[in-house]
Design an enzyme around this catalytic site. Sequence first.
Site, PDB file in Angstrom:
ATOM      1  N   GLY A 163       2.649   2.212  10.823  1.00 35.98           N
ATOM      2  CA  GLY A 163       3.583   3.321  10.675  1.00 35.98           C
ATOM      3  C   GLY A 163       4.305   3.684  11.966  1.00 35.98           C
ATOM      4  O   GLY A 163       4.929   4.735  12.062  1.00 35.98           O
TER       5      GLY A 163
ATOM      6  N   LYS B 248       0.090   4.260  -0.233  1.00 37.40           N
ATOM      7  CA  LYS B 248      -0.545   5.426   0.398  1.00 37.40           C
ATOM      8  C   LYS B 248      -0.333   6.677  -0.479  1.00 37.40           C
ATOM      9  O   LYS B 248      -0.318   6.549  -1.704  1.00 37.40           O
ATOM     10  CB  LYS B 248      -0.020   5.601   1.828  1.00 37.40           C
ATOM     11  CG  LYS B 248      -0.189   4.314   2.644  1.00 37.40           C
ATOM     12  CD  LYS B 248       0.023   4.474   4.118  1.00 37.40           C
ATOM     13  CE  LYS B 248      -0.174   3.130   4.803  1.00 37.40           C
ATOM     14  NZ  LYS B 248      -0.060   3.205   6.262  1.00 37.40           N
TER      15      LYS B 248
ATOM     16  N   GLU C 291      -5.264  -5.098  10.490  1.00 33.18           N
ATOM     17  CA  GLU C 291      -4.244  -4.077  10.731  1.00 33.18           C
ATOM     18  C   GLU C 291      -4.515  -3.386  12.058  1.00 33.18           C
ATOM     19  O   GLU C 291      -5.347  -2.472  12.126  1.00 33.18           O
ATOM     20  CB  GLU C 291      -4.256  -3.026   9.607  1.00 33.18           C
ATOM     21  CG  GLU C 291      -3.963  -3.596   8.238  1.00 33.18           C
ATOM     22  CD  GLU C 291      -3.410  -2.531   7.292  1.00 33.18           C
ATOM     23  OE1 GLU C 291      -2.354  -2.771   6.705  1.00 33.18           O
ATOM     24  OE2 GLU C 291      -4.031  -1.456   7.158  1.00 33.18           O
TER      25      GLU C 291
ATOM     26  N   ASN D  64       0.864  -1.179   0.000  1.00 34.27           N
ATOM     27  CA  ASN D  64       0.000   0.000   0.000  1.00 34.27           C
ATOM     28  C   ASN D  64       0.903   1.231   0.000  1.00 34.27           C
ATOM     29  O   ASN D  64       1.516   1.553   1.003  1.00 34.27           O
ATOM     30  CB  ASN D  64      -0.893  -0.038   1.255  1.00 34.27           C
ATOM     31  CG  ASN D  64      -1.749   1.203   1.386  1.00 34.27           C
ATOM     32  OD1 ASN D  64      -1.792   2.049   0.487  1.00 34.27           O
ATOM     33  ND2 ASN D  64      -2.439   1.325   2.512  1.00 34.27           N
TER      34      ASN D  64
ATOM     35  N   HIS E  86      -9.528   1.093   5.133  1.00 32.79           N
ATOM     36  CA  HIS E  86      -8.234   1.265   5.794  1.00 32.79           C
ATOM     37  C   HIS E  86      -8.417   2.185   7.004  1.00 32.79           C
ATOM     38  O   HIS E  86      -9.215   3.119   6.960  1.00 32.79           O
ATOM     39  CB  HIS E  86      -7.221   1.857   4.814  1.00 32.79           C
ATOM     40  CG  HIS E  86      -5.820   1.801   5.339  1.00 32.79           C
ATOM     41  ND1 HIS E  86      -5.348   2.706   6.256  1.00 32.79           N
ATOM     42  CD2 HIS E  86      -4.818   0.918   5.111  1.00 32.79           C
ATOM     43  CE1 HIS E  86      -4.095   2.381   6.570  1.00 32.79           C
ATOM     44  NE2 HIS E  86      -3.751   1.305   5.886  1.00 32.79           N
TER      45      HIS E  86
ATOM     46  N   SER F  84       3.631  -2.235  10.216  1.00 33.15           N
ATOM     47  CA  SER F  84       5.085  -2.295  10.367  1.00 33.15           C
ATOM     48  C   SER F  84       5.691  -3.634   9.936  1.00 33.15           C
ATOM     49  O   SER F  84       6.615  -4.135  10.586  1.00 33.15           O
ATOM     50  CB  SER F  84       5.485  -1.953  11.805  1.00 33.15           C
ATOM     51  OG  SER F  84       5.049  -0.650  12.138  1.00 33.15           O
TER      52      SER F  84
ATOM     53  N   GLU G  33      -6.762   4.550   8.092  1.00 35.82           N
ATOM     54  CA  GLU G  33      -6.545   5.977   7.822  1.00 35.82           C
ATOM     55  C   GLU G  33      -7.820   6.608   7.255  1.00 35.82           C
ATOM     56  O   GLU G  33      -8.130   7.759   7.541  1.00 35.82           O
ATOM     57  CB  GLU G  33      -5.341   6.155   6.873  1.00 35.82           C
ATOM     58  CG  GLU G  33      -4.031   5.950   7.623  1.00 35.82           C
ATOM     59  CD  GLU G  33      -2.908   5.350   6.809  1.00 35.82           C
ATOM     60  OE1 GLU G  33      -2.961   5.394   5.565  1.00 35.82           O
ATOM     61  OE2 GLU G  33      -1.961   4.820   7.432  1.00 35.82           O
TER      62      GLU G  33
HETATM   63  P1  13P Z   1       3.171   0.335   7.665  1.00 35.98           P
HETATM   64  O1  13P Z   1       3.682  -0.953   7.073  1.00 35.98           O
HETATM   65  O2  13P Z   1       3.891   1.541   7.195  1.00 35.98           O
HETATM   66  O3  13P Z   1       3.053   0.230   9.160  1.00 35.98           O
HETATM   67  O4  13P Z   1       1.663   0.525   7.129  1.00 35.98           O
HETATM   68  C1  13P Z   1       0.772  -0.523   7.219  1.00 35.98           C
HETATM   69  C2  13P Z   1      -0.448  -0.191   6.450  1.00 35.98           C
HETATM   70  O5  13P Z   1      -1.202   0.693   6.818  1.00 35.98           O
HETATM   71  C3  13P Z   1      -0.718  -0.936   5.215  1.00 35.98           C
HETATM   72  O6  13P Z   1      -1.990  -0.678   4.723  1.00 35.98           O
END
Ligand code: 13P
Length: 261
Positions: A173, A11, A167, A9, A95, A213, A97
């Site tokens: 992150g 982002k 997740e 992803n 997601h 992560s 976010e």
């Molecule tokens: P990270 O791997 O940067 O923690 O992000 C995970 C994520 O949100 C994948 O959709």
Amino acid sequence: MRKPLIAGNWKLHKTIAQATELVNSLLEKLADVKDVEIVVAPVFTALPSVCRQSQNSAIMVAAQNCYPQTEGAFTGEVSAPLLADCGCRYVILGHSERRQLFDEQDEFINEKVLSVLAAGLRPILCIGETLEQRDSGELFEVIAYQLRFGLAEVTAEQMTDVVIAYEPVWAIGTGKTATSEEAAEVHAYIRGLLQGLFDHEVAEQTRILYGGSVKPGNIGELMAEADIDGALVGGASLNAEDFSAIVHFPKPLRMSNTPLP
Ligand code: 13P
């Protein structure tokens, strides 16, 4: 046997030129991969070029979001049929976010899941608890709620196209991964829920990815867990070496095709 799936992803990262460069390098580094499904999710503007580039390769393309209506007066939105038209195969939905920053609710996410399936695409439905929810003992309740509502009105037949991504919000992150035991516990719980919502067959065939992560250094132990079928990778998917190392995770015995002596 569930085929492992590793999805990147991206982002809100990468121009068209940067996305093209990353895909070129992935096409080279991942040319040998046959036993793992590979997905990348660029920003909307890079989708047409990445879809073109990865045509006839093992890399499949996902969008990071969509709007549930197919067309109409919805300024600024993109629908599932348009993503299919562009060459996408998957769409990441729900997601954390989007849930947190754009206040997306489970009912709306469910409308998107249904529209993605109707367009012949595969949803990657993300679910996961915040740290507060975990600390206050609401983990399983939150997971059950998000799964049940996210999959409302999805049929057992349609479930062959659905991927679930667990997740934990506190691991995204932050560099803080759930331990493989913590992740495995929730994955097993999700599989149990799928059995209750659908049947044993659906529970056994549905791929459940872990996200939060994921790095080359922890993918091996995560993938060694029986109920972890792949990963949704954020930060580490922006780098060809790291993403390639994750896709080339050491195969646990259950996934190896090598016959036992
Ligand atoms: P990270 O791997 O940067 O923690 O992000 C995970 C994520 O949100 C994948 O959709």
